[in-house]
Enzyme design. Sequence first.
Site, PDB file in Angstrom:
ATOM      1  N   GLY A  61      44.383  37.151  44.594  1.00  0.00           N
ATOM      2  CA  GLY A  61      44.974  35.888  44.990  1.00  0.00           C
ATOM      3  C   GLY A  61      44.405  34.727  44.198  1.00  0.00           C
ATOM      4  O   GLY A  61      43.474  34.883  43.397  1.00  0.00           O
ATOM      5  N   GLU A  96      38.530  46.635  42.822  1.00  0.00           N
ATOM      6  CA  GLU A  96      39.699  47.485  43.034  1.00  0.00           C
ATOM      7  C   GLU A  96      40.886  47.027  42.206  1.00  0.00           C
ATOM      8  O   GLU A  96      41.608  47.835  41.636  1.00  0.00           O
ATOM      9  CB  GLU A  96      40.072  47.490  44.519  1.00  0.00           C
TER      10      GLU A  96
END
Length: 326
Positions: free
Chosen positions: A88, A112
């Site tokens: 984000g 990740e």
Amino acid sequence: MYEPLDPPYRKAIPIEHVGDRIGVPYVSIPKDKVVGVVECNIPDEARAFKDSDPVTDKIGFLTAEFLVEEMHKGRIPKEFLPLQSGVGSTANAILGALGEDKHVPDFNIYTEVIQNSVIEMMLNGRVKDASACSLTVSNECLMDVYDNMDYMKNHLTLRQSEISNSPEIIRRLGVIAINTAIEADLYGNVNSTHISGTKMMNGIGGSGDFIRNAYLSIFTCPSVAKGGVISSIVPFVSHQDSSEHDVNIIVTEQGIADLRGKSPAQRAECIIENCAHPDYKQLLWDYLKISKMGQTRHNLPAAFAMHDTLARKGDMKLTDFAEYVK
């Protein structure tokens, strides 16, 4: 690709540094399972998140400042530690701020999902090695990866989640986990997935794997949402993904709440004073005043009053706890 043996024959996963590679660079498939191979010339379509703004930039600056201070105090080694980051605009802003802070040495990423800011820092030398499961980048950034494949193939490692999210490796490397919250409550519990506890915004992803095993667990979020009608700091999270036991630090653009070693009452005071938006501070103090004394102070009839007021009146600021306490 690395496939651990089945228990009880499983061995330690031999990764001691972010750039270590184990297994083989392909997925093994039995030939009798292959029906055919389809060629495709459709280019990859990447997706980037929205640009940072003054709020996310401030969160990034405060997070970087906090980590530098931890390093100067000797709680983070001078060589720094690998970073894991959620996805984000806030996560991009935090990583960008760390990259720009000259007090932070060149560092590694063990995460990740990798975003634009990491690729940019790899190409300018700020990030030495990066390990992840996938890329979530803009089309332009993806082309930068392709154009610099000779460099990337030596410094960027993509692994299956069973390995990238392994608690064993996260603890061994001493990863600093930085993830994004939708809301946090007065005691440090975090909701990362559900709006008002009912509408799913996203999945939990790998944050649970990282925060439980991280050297340091940080959650970030703006103090308010939707133009200020929603407070991200609430009496009680409407859905819990991460418990207070796994949350060390909460950061909003208002400031930093370091929850380590604090009692529940001290955590509540620290979060209100440092992280809550000024429009909601008094409301949150009022909630504590009406809460029953105990190890963790709560008033159950009023615990979700702010969420209920949002649903009925469209603005958490209109909450009147007297309506809920008879």
